[in-house]
Design a protein around this motif. Structure first.
Motif, mmCIF file in Angstrom:
data_model
loop_
_atom_site.group_PDB
_atom_site.id
_atom_site.type_symbol
_atom_site.label_atom_id
_atom_site.label_comp_id
_atom_site.label_asym_id
_atom_site.label_seq_id
_atom_site.Cartn_x
_atom_site.Cartn_y
_atom_site.Cartn_z
ATOM 1 N N LEU A 14 0.830 -1.197 0.000
ATOM 2 C CA LEU A 14 0.000 0.000 0.000
ATOM 3 C C LEU A 14 0.869 1.253 0.000
ATOM 4 O O LEU A 14 0.605 2.206 -0.728
ATOM 5 N N LEU A 15 1.915 1.235 0.809
ATOM 6 C CA LEU A 15 2.833 2.372 0.867
ATOM 7 C C LEU A 15 3.424 2.660 -0.506
ATOM 8 O O LEU A 15 3.491 3.816 -0.931
ATOM 9 N N GLN A 16 3.850 1.641 -1.209
ATOM 10 C CA GLN A 16 4.449 1.856 -2.529
ATOM 11 C C GLN A 16 3.440 2.454 -3.503
ATOM 12 O O GLN A 16 3.786 3.316 -4.312
ATOM 13 N N LEU A 17 2.195 2.019 -3.429
ATOM 14 C CA LEU A 17 1.169 2.580 -4.300
ATOM 15 C C LEU A 17 0.902 4.050 -3.956
ATOM 16 O O LEU A 17 0.741 4.887 -4.849
ATOM 17 N N LEU A 18 0.886 4.370 -2.670
ATOM 18 C CA LEU A 18 0.733 5.767 -2.259
ATOM 19 C C LEU A 18 1.969 6.579 -2.650
ATOM 20 O O LEU A 18 1.859 7.743 -3.057
ATOM 21 N N PHE A 19 3.144 5.956 -2.528
ATOM 22 C CA PHE A 19 4.376 6.630 -2.955
ATOM 23 C C PHE A 19 4.338 6.945 -4.446
ATOM 24 O O PHE A 19 4.900 7.952 -4.880
ATOM 25 N N ALA A 20 3.707 6.099 -5.233
ATOM 26 C CA ALA A 20 3.621 6.369 -6.672
ATOM 27 C C ALA A 20 2.921 7.711 -6.897
ATOM 28 O O ALA A 20 3.398 8.539 -7.685
ATOM 29 N N GLY A 21 1.823 7.930 -6.197
ATOM 30 C CA GLY A 21 1.148 9.232 -6.285
ATOM 31 C C GLY A 21 1.992 10.361 -5.735
ATOM 32 O O GLY A 21 2.036 11.457 -6.300
ATOM 33 N N SER A 22 2.694 10.086 -4.642
ATOM 34 C CA SER A 22 3.516 11.140 -4.040
ATOM 35 C C SER A 22 4.722 11.482 -4.914
ATOM 36 O O SER A 22 5.237 12.602 -4.846
ATOM 37 N N GLN A 23 5.166 10.552 -5.737
ATOM 38 C CA GLN A 23 6.269 10.854 -6.664
ATOM 39 C C GLN A 23 5.821 11.921 -7.661
ATOM 40 O O GLN A 23 6.567 12.845 -7.976
ATOM 41 N N LEU A 24 4.596 11.795 -8.147
ATOM 42 C CA LEU A 24 4.064 12.799 -9.075
ATOM 43 C C LEU A 24 3.864 14.139 -8.370
ATOM 44 O O LEU A 24 4.187 15.200 -8.910
ATOM 45 N N TYR A 25 3.342 14.092 -7.140
ATOM 46 C CA TYR A 25 3.157 15.313 -6.346
ATOM 47 C C TYR A 25 4.497 15.985 -6.081
ATOM 48 O O TYR A 25 4.630 17.203 -6.229
ATOM 49 N N GLY A 26 5.507 15.209 -5.686
ATOM 50 C CA GLY A 26 6.825 15.768 -5.410
ATOM 51 C C GLY A 26 7.458 16.392 -6.640
ATOM 52 O O GLY A 26 8.061 17.470 -6.560
ATOM 53 N N TRP A 27 7.315 15.721 -7.772
ATOM 54 C CA TRP A 27 7.875 16.259 -9.007
ATOM 55 C C TRP A 27 7.238 17.616 -9.331
ATOM 56 O O TRP A 27 7.914 18.570 -9.689
ATOM 57 N N TRP A 28 5.917 17.697 -9.161
ATOM 58 C CA TRP A 28 5.229 18.960 -9.400
ATOM 59 C C TRP A 28 5.690 20.025 -8.403
ATOM 60 O O TRP A 28 5.979 21.165 -8.787
ATOM 61 N N GLN A 29 5.757 19.670 -7.112
ATOM 62 C CA GLN A 29 6.178 20.631 -6.087
ATOM 63 C C GLN A 29 7.585 21.175 -6.359
ATOM 64 O O GLN A 29 7.840 22.354 -6.197
ATOM 65 N N TRP A 30 8.475 20.286 -6.762
ATOM 66 C CA TRP A 30 9.867 20.694 -6.958
ATOM 67 C C TRP A 30 10.074 21.482 -8.251
ATOM 68 O O TRP A 30 11.069 22.180 -8.389
ATOM 69 N N THR A 31 9.172 21.347 -9.190
ATOM 70 C CA THR A 31 9.338 22.059 -10.457
ATOM 71 C C THR A 31 8.350 23.204 -10.643
ATOM 72 O O THR A 31 8.648 24.157 -11.353
ATOM 73 N N ARG A 32 7.180 23.151 -10.023
ATOM 74 C CA ARG A 32 6.150 24.167 -10.233
ATOM 75 C C ARG A 32 5.545 24.721 -8.937
ATOM 76 O O ARG A 32 4.742 25.642 -8.984
ATOM 77 N N GLY A 33 5.908 24.141 -7.794
ATOM 78 C CA GLY A 33 5.317 24.571 -6.528
ATOM 79 C C GLY A 33 5.965 25.844 -5.998
ATOM 80 O O GLY A 33 6.805 26.455 -6.645
ATOM 81 N N GLY A 34 5.560 26.236 -4.821
ATOM 82 C CA GLY A 34 6.112 27.425 -4.180
ATOM 83 C C GLY A 34 5.346 28.680 -4.547
ATOM 84 O O GLY A 34 4.476 28.680 -5.410
ATOM 85 N N ASP A 35 5.699 29.773 -3.872
ATOM 86 C CA ASP A 35 4.995 31.035 -4.058
ATOM 87 C C ASP A 35 5.097 31.580 -5.479
ATOM 88 O O ASP A 35 4.155 32.168 -5.999
ATOM 89 N N GLN A 36 6.234 31.413 -6.110
ATOM 90 C CA GLN A 36 6.452 31.939 -7.462
ATOM 91 C C GLN A 36 6.216 30.880 -8.554
ATOM 92 O O GLN A 36 6.486 31.132 -9.713
#
Length: 189
Positions: free
Chosen positions: A51-73
């Motif tokens: 289950l953790l790995q399946l949730l991590f799969a979603g979090s990998q996409l979230y992290g990629w977005w946060q690190w490239t498009r997230g933040g105030d700017q």
């Protein structure tokens, strides 16, 4: 030990090493790793880890977005610290998740280690969320979780995976030291 486990372990080392270096390619490489580990944990009957790995799969996409498009700017997250209240809330959610998942796994599956597997799963999710948000404290939590995983996998006689988590522990310590020196963290209010 299988080729699948060896490939997943190698991808894991590369993904965490890239994370320490704040390289956003850590996320798609991590996605490949977690999908391979999902398959392996299913075979090993470690359902909370599956289950953790399946949730991590979603979090990998979230992290990629946060690190490239997230933040105030919208130009990617910068390293920051959690407030004491956010730290306490995250750890409390980890404890609650561990209890709920442990209860479900102990009472409704043939999981081989329902409570410990659930606790490590829950706190891994907290650490992963903090990592996606580039919170310094993710590394301290990863050190604790990864050390527990080393002992757990040695006990389960999954020695290659135990070795992988030992390497993750060393990388988490390196991440803590590296991110503490990040200029964004030093000059944050």
């Amino acid at each position: 030990m299988s080729w699948l486990e060896l490939i997943a372990a190698g991808l894991g080392i590369v993904a965490v090493w890239l994370t320490v270096r704040q390289n956003p390619w850590c996320w798609p490489i991590g996605l490949l790793m977690v999908l391979l580990y999902a398959w392996l944990f299913y075979d090993w009957r470690l359902y909370s880890n599956l289950l953790l790995q399946l949730l991590f799969a979603g979090s990998q996409l979230y992290g990629w977005w946060q690190w490239t498009r997230g933040g105030d700017q919208h130009d990617g997250r910068k390293v920051s610290r959690l407030s004491l209240a956010s730290l306490a809330a995250g750890l409390s959610m980890g404890a609650l998740g561990a209890w709920l998942l442990g209860y479900l796994m102990a009472n409704h599956t043939d999981a081989s280690a329902p409570w410990l597997d659930a606790a490590l799963t829950s706190f891994s999710l907290v650490a992963q969320l903090w990592m996606a948000q580039k919170r310094l404290q993710c590394w301290a939590l990863w050190v604790v979780v990864d050390l527990c995983y080393v002992a757990f996998f040695v006990h389960s006689q999954l020695y290659l995976t135990a070795g992988l988590y030992a390497a993750f522990t060393a990388l988490a310590m390196s991440g803590w030291l590296s991110w503490r020196r990040d200029p964004a963290l030093r000059y944050a209010p």
